[in-house]
Design a protein around this motif. Structure first.
Motif, PDB file in Angstrom:
ATOM      1  N   ASP A 166      41.729 -35.982  48.077  1.00 42.01           N
ATOM      2  CA  ASP A 166      41.883 -35.293  49.365  1.00 42.01           C
ATOM      3  C   ASP A 166      40.765 -35.690  50.326  1.00 42.01           C
ATOM      4  O   ASP A 166      41.001 -35.952  51.510  1.00 42.01           O
ATOM      5  CB  ASP A 166      41.884 -33.773  49.166  1.00 42.01           C
ATOM      6  CG  ASP A 166      43.160 -33.278  48.490  1.00 42.01           C
ATOM      7  OD1 ASP A 166      44.128 -34.058  48.435  1.00 42.01           O
ATOM      8  OD2 ASP A 166      43.162 -32.120  48.034  1.00 42.01           O
ATOM      9  N   LEU A 167      39.520 -35.719  49.799  1.00 44.36           N
ATOM     10  CA  LEU A 167      38.378 -36.115  50.643  1.00 44.36           C
ATOM     11  C   LEU A 167      38.463 -37.587  51.030  1.00 44.36           C
ATOM     12  O   LEU A 167      38.114 -37.972  52.141  1.00 44.36           O
ATOM     13  CB  LEU A 167      37.054 -35.828  49.929  1.00 44.36           C
ATOM     14  CG  LEU A 167      36.722 -34.350  49.728  1.00 44.36           C
ATOM     15  CD1 LEU A 167      35.458 -34.210  48.880  1.00 44.36           C
ATOM     16  CD2 LEU A 167      36.547 -33.651  51.056  1.00 44.36           C
ATOM     17  N   ALA A 168      38.946 -38.430  50.100  1.00 45.17           N
ATOM     18  CA  ALA A 168      39.097 -39.866  50.388  1.00 45.17           C
ATOM     19  C   ALA A 168      40.107 -40.079  51.505  1.00 45.17           C
ATOM     20  O   ALA A 168      39.887 -40.878  52.415  1.00 45.17           O
ATOM     21  CB  ALA A 168      39.515 -40.619  49.129  1.00 45.17           C
ATOM     22  N   VAL A 169      41.221 -39.336  51.462  1.00 44.63           N
ATOM     23  CA  VAL A 169      42.252 -39.463  52.502  1.00 44.63           C
ATOM     24  C   VAL A 169      41.694 -38.977  53.840  1.00 44.63           C
ATOM     25  O   VAL A 169      41.898 -39.612  54.883  1.00 44.63           O
ATOM     26  CB  VAL A 169      43.526 -38.687  52.103  1.00 44.63           C
ATOM     27  CG1 VAL A 169      44.502 -38.596  53.274  1.00 44.63           C
ATOM     28  CG2 VAL A 169      44.190 -39.369  50.909  1.00 44.63           C
ATOM     29  N   ALA A 170      40.967 -37.866  53.826  1.00 43.19           N
ATOM     30  CA  ALA A 170      40.379 -37.350  55.069  1.00 43.19           C
ATOM     31  C   ALA A 170      39.399 -38.364  55.658  1.00 43.19           C
ATOM     32  O   ALA A 170      39.392 -38.606  56.871  1.00 43.19           O
ATOM     33  CB  ALA A 170      39.676 -36.023  54.812  1.00 43.19           C
ATOM     34  N   ALA A 171      38.594 -38.978  54.793  1.00 41.33           N
ATOM     35  CA  ALA A 171      37.658 -40.002  55.263  1.00 41.33           C
ATOM     36  C   ALA A 171      38.415 -41.201  55.807  1.00 41.33           C
ATOM     37  O   ALA A 171      38.035 -41.800  56.815  1.00 41.33           O
ATOM     38  CB  ALA A 171      36.714 -40.418  54.149  1.00 41.33           C
ATOM     39  N   SER A 172      39.520 -41.566  55.135  1.00 40.35           N
ATOM     40  CA  SER A 172      40.333 -42.692  55.593  1.00 40.35           C
ATOM     41  C   SER A 172      40.921 -42.421  56.972  1.00 40.35           C
ATOM     42  O   SER A 172      40.931 -43.292  57.839  1.00 40.35           O
ATOM     43  CB  SER A 172      41.447 -42.947  54.577  1.00 40.35           C
ATOM     44  OG  SER A 172      42.296 -43.965  55.039  1.00 40.35           O
ATOM     45  N   MET A 173      41.373 -41.192  57.181  1.00 43.16           N
ATOM     46  CA  MET A 173      41.928 -40.826  58.487  1.00 43.16           C
ATOM     47  C   MET A 173      40.817 -40.867  59.548  1.00 43.16           C
ATOM     48  O   MET A 173      41.050 -41.262  60.684  1.00 43.16           O
ATOM     49  CB  MET A 173      42.564 -39.436  58.426  1.00 43.16           C
ATOM     50  CG  MET A 173      43.768 -39.360  57.484  1.00 43.16           C
ATOM     51  SD  MET A 173      45.064 -40.546  57.895  1.00 43.16           S
ATOM     52  CE  MET A 173      45.642 -39.870  59.411  1.00 43.16           C
ATOM     53  N   ALA A 174      39.621 -40.470  59.164  1.00 44.43           N
ATOM     54  CA  ALA A 174      38.493 -40.507  60.101  1.00 44.43           C
ATOM     55  C   ALA A 174      38.162 -41.941  60.486  1.00 44.43           C
ATOM     56  O   ALA A 174      37.774 -42.213  61.627  1.00 44.43           O
ATOM     57  CB  ALA A 174      37.272 -39.824  59.489  1.00 44.43           C
TER      58      ALA A 174
END
Length: 186
Positions: A166-174
């Motif tokens: 979840d954090l990896a996806v959020a970072a990817s979106m950022a």
């Protein structure tokens, strides 16, 4: 008696002339003293103005020298930091992550506000397996520059390696937002 009166009149005239002459001399002496005092005062004022102007010029010259020296130090610092980041990137490209970390650390000792040095050092730490160090560096980079996509990308990579999807996806979106694209896949 007339002679005595004439002599008394003559003597009174001479005394009056002497008094008038003494008074004229006193007035002339007073005038000369005032003129001398005025000239002295004007000279002192002119000297004081000249001293103040010289002091102001000296202060202005000192301030300009100090500003020039400060600008030169800042330019030298900027150049040194840019060169250090370039050396770090070069070592990174060659796979020398320890050498790159040393270069970025040296840059940060010069100026701790170089976001790219924090981000690149975080990336190198991530590649060496130092997830906590990488995350800390990336967080510091993002405090300084919220558009530094390499820090988001690095943080996303670390989260993915830790299984924090979840954090990896959020970072990817950022990363996508920082780069101005719709999305980015880690």
């Amino acid at each position: 008696k007339k002679r005595a009166d004439d002599e008394a009149k003559k003597k009174a005239d001479e005394e009056r002339k002497k008094r008038d002459a003494d008074e004229a001399k006193r007035r002339d002496d007073d005038r000369k003293k005032r003129e001398a005092d005025d000239a002295k005062r004007r000279d002192e004022e002119a000297r004081k103005r000249a001293d103040e102007e010289a002091k102001k010029r000296a202060d202005d010259d000192r301030k300009k020298r100090e500003a020039d020296e400060a600008k030169k130090r800042e330019d030298d610092k900027d150049r040194s930091c840019k060169e250090g980041v370039a050396r770090g990137e070069s070592k990174e490209e060659k796979g020398d992550h320890d050498g790159a970390i040393a270069e970025y650390t040296a840059v940060l000792k010069i100026d701790a506000k170089i976001a790219v040095a924090w981000g690149r050092r975080g990336l190198c730490r991530a590649r060496r397996g130092d997830a906590d160090g990488a995350t800390a560096d990336c967080n510091e980079a993002l405090k300084l520059d919220a558009t530094l996509y390499v820090a988001y990308w690095c943080r996303g990579t670390v989260y993915a390696a830790k299984g924090q999807i979840d954090l990896a996806v959020a970072a990817s979106m950022a990363v996508g937002r920082a780069r101005g694209v719709a999305s980015h896949i880690v």
